[in-house]
Design a protein around this motif. Structure first.
Motif, PDB file in Angstrom:
ATOM      1  N   THR A   1       0.856  -1.177   0.000  1.00 43.94           N
ATOM      2  CA  THR A   1       0.000   0.000   0.000  1.00 43.94           C
ATOM      3  C   THR A   1       0.893   1.227   0.000  1.00 43.94           C
ATOM      4  N   THR A   2       0.641   2.150  -0.921  1.00 41.94           N
ATOM      5  CA  THR A   2       1.459   3.350  -1.001  1.00 41.94           C
ATOM      6  C   THR A   2       1.047   4.335   0.080  1.00 41.94           C
TER       7      THR A   2
ATOM      8  N   LEU B   1      -5.702  -7.042  -9.540  1.00 46.71           N
ATOM      9  CA  LEU B   1      -5.632  -5.598  -9.332  1.00 46.71           C
ATOM     10  C   LEU B   1      -5.426  -4.875 -10.664  1.00 46.71           C
ATOM     11  N   GLU B   2      -4.570  -5.405 -11.506  1.00 50.14           N
ATOM     12  CA  GLU B   2      -4.304  -4.857 -12.833  1.00 50.14           C
ATOM     13  C   GLU B   2      -4.317  -6.015 -13.836  1.00 50.14           C
TER      14      GLU B   2
ATOM     15  N   ASP C   1      -0.079   7.164  -0.238  1.00 49.54           N
ATOM     16  CA  ASP C   1      -1.325   7.865  -0.567  1.00 49.54           C
ATOM     17  C   ASP C   1      -2.498   6.901  -0.737  1.00 49.54           C
TER      18      ASP C   1
ATOM     19  N   LEU D   1       0.881  -1.374 -10.159  1.00 46.66           N
ATOM     20  CA  LEU D   1      -0.071  -0.460  -9.535  1.00 46.66           C
ATOM     21  C   LEU D   1      -1.305  -0.435 -10.432  1.00 46.66           C
ATOM     22  N   PRO D   2      -2.450   0.025  -9.945  1.00 43.11           N
ATOM     23  CA  PRO D   2      -3.618   0.093 -10.830  1.00 43.11           C
ATOM     24  C   PRO D   2      -3.309   0.900 -12.087  1.00 43.11           C
TER      25      PRO D   2
ATOM     26  N   ARG E   1      -2.858   3.822  -2.383  1.00 42.59           N
ATOM     27  CA  ARG E   1      -3.048   2.933  -3.531  1.00 42.59           C
ATOM     28  C   ARG E   1      -2.516   1.535  -3.225  1.00 42.59           C
ATOM     29  N   GLU E   2      -3.188   0.514  -3.774  1.00 46.60           N
ATOM     30  CA  GLU E   2      -2.694  -0.856  -3.675  1.00 46.60           C
ATOM     31  C   GLU E   2      -1.706  -1.126  -4.800  1.00 46.60           C
ATOM     32  N   GLY E   3      -0.803  -2.060  -4.554  1.00 45.99           N
ATOM     33  CA  GLY E   3       0.157  -2.441  -5.572  1.00 45.99           C
ATOM     34  C   GLY E   3       0.897  -3.689  -5.163  1.00 45.99           C
TER      35      GLY E   3
END
Length: 389
Positions: A87-88, A352-353, A90, A129-130, A92-94
């Motif tokens: 998790t970043t 996720l992507e 800000d 990342l997305p 975001r998931e990744g």
């Protein structure tokens, strides 16, 4: 700071280009000799469905640590495979992947010195990342210092990529992570491509987990098998680097170790593998091996929050594709149902992507997933053997 990030990535790109030029001239023939051409369908695990004089795993042989963290040159293939759900700062998931593969050209069982070494190495790195998936590949020859693995203190490397016991102190905020006393408990990982890089610290908060029958993992009804264990309890902290920014991240990591000489049967076309971090603290590993001659072969391990593992043999787990996406000219499942009735796990796994394609010499799909249903959580999905339509 933007200039610093761009300069660092340019240096990584130049090193990567020089490394590839030096390695590719000889590795095409070496890869063919090692059996990598047939592996394009099955993935790297398809290197040889016949042992051809290499050592083969034997049920009942105990794994030994830290020795088994190191290489096993008597076996044809081997890998050190790390994924991390992140998790970043800000929100975001990744996720990231870091993998080092070793392949032996002959069954002599010798790591060797200089160009006499019979070992070749491949490194894969991915960052997702997305809406964004990046990957890079390194190729190297054993015996000349370009790539290798040391059991203790642990270090795995290819060129300037490394997964290793850190030589320098990590940020103070990582000092509170608990360790369990194994050589893999405290690691750092780094890798870079032309337009991305990552630098992460890993801390184990639980024990090693032996997959299958005390580390003996069966892969087919005919009995093909590997030695297989995991460290699924890493807490992860660090940063992702892009040409214009650096992003702080934290999350959960999973390291797989596997070696064999004939892990797949001749009729098996590829595999679908998942690692799941559930919000209950439970974890699960599962895979299905697709077979032209019959139903897929499945295996699973449930891992309790304290690290207690419960293995399940063929048929206990079902992995069912629910939706596909067009990825690199292929129809690839990007939504799955995973059902392990014995543990009340019935979840939907969603990429996720969806475009998380690793367009490496042996291409495959690899990326983070979201988990919903009987349990929530996050995990990773790997799929090999999907061919263009």
């Amino acid at each position: 700071m933007k200039g610093d990030h761009a300069t660092a990535l340019q240096r990584h790109a130049r090193r990567r280009l020089l490394s590839r030029r030096a390695a590719l001239s000889g590795l095409g023939a070496l890869a063919t000799a090692a059996g990598m051409a047939p592996a394009l369908g099955q993935g790297f695990a398809g290197l040889g469905t016949d042992a051809d004089g290499f050592a083969v795993p034997t049920r009942g042989v105990p794994l030994s640590f830290p020795q088994d963290h190191g290489p096993h040159p008597a076996y044809r293939i081997e890998w050190w495979y790390l994924t991390a759900n992140l998790t970043t700062s800000d929100g975001r998931e990744g996720g990231i992947q870091w993998t080092l593969f070793r392949a032996a050209l002959d069954p002599g069982g010798d790591l060797g010195d200089g160009w006499r070494s019979s070992q070749i190495w491949l490194g894969h790195a991915g960052l997702t990342l997305p809406g964004r998936h990046r990957y890079a590949e390194r190729l190297g020859r054993g015996g000349i210092g370009q790539a290798g693995v040391r059991a203790a203190p642990f270090a795995a490397w290819i060129d300037d990529w490394a997964l290793a016991d850190p030589a320098a102190p990590l940020p103070p905020e990582t000092a509170a992570f608990a360790a369990t006393g194994d050589a893999l408990d405290r690691l750092t990982v780094r890798a870079a491509g032309t337009d991305f890089a990552y630098e992460l610290g890993l801390r184990a908060e639980g024990p090693l987990v032996l997959q299958g029958d005390a580390g003996y993992s069966v892969k087919s009804p005919a009995g093909q098998a590997s030695y297989y264990y995991s460290q699924p309890f890493f807490r992860v902290e660090g940063r992702l680097l892009f040409p214009d920014t650096a992003v702080d991240v934290r999350g959960q990591g999973w390291l797989d170790r596997e070696w064999s000489s004939q892990p797949l049967a001749e009729t098996q076309d590829g595999w679908d593998w998942v690692s799941l971090h559930l919000v209950t603290g439970e974890k699960m590993m599962g895979f299905r091996l697709r077979d032209r001659a019959g139903p897929p072969f499945t295996s699973a391990t449930h891992i309790a929050p304290d690290g207690t593992e419960t293995p399940y043999s063929d048929g206990a787990l079902t992995l069912t594709p629910l939706a596909t996406a067009e990825v690199a000219g292929r129809a690839v499942p990007v939504r799955w149902r995973a059902h392990l009735p014995a543990k009340g796990i019935d979840v939907t796994l969603t990429a996720l992507e969806p475009q998380s394609w690793m367009g490496t010499a042996t291409p495959y799909w690899e990326g983070p997933i979201r988990i919903e249903g009987s349990h929530g959580g996050r995990g990773y999905l790997e799929m090999t053997g999907y061919v263009p339509e």
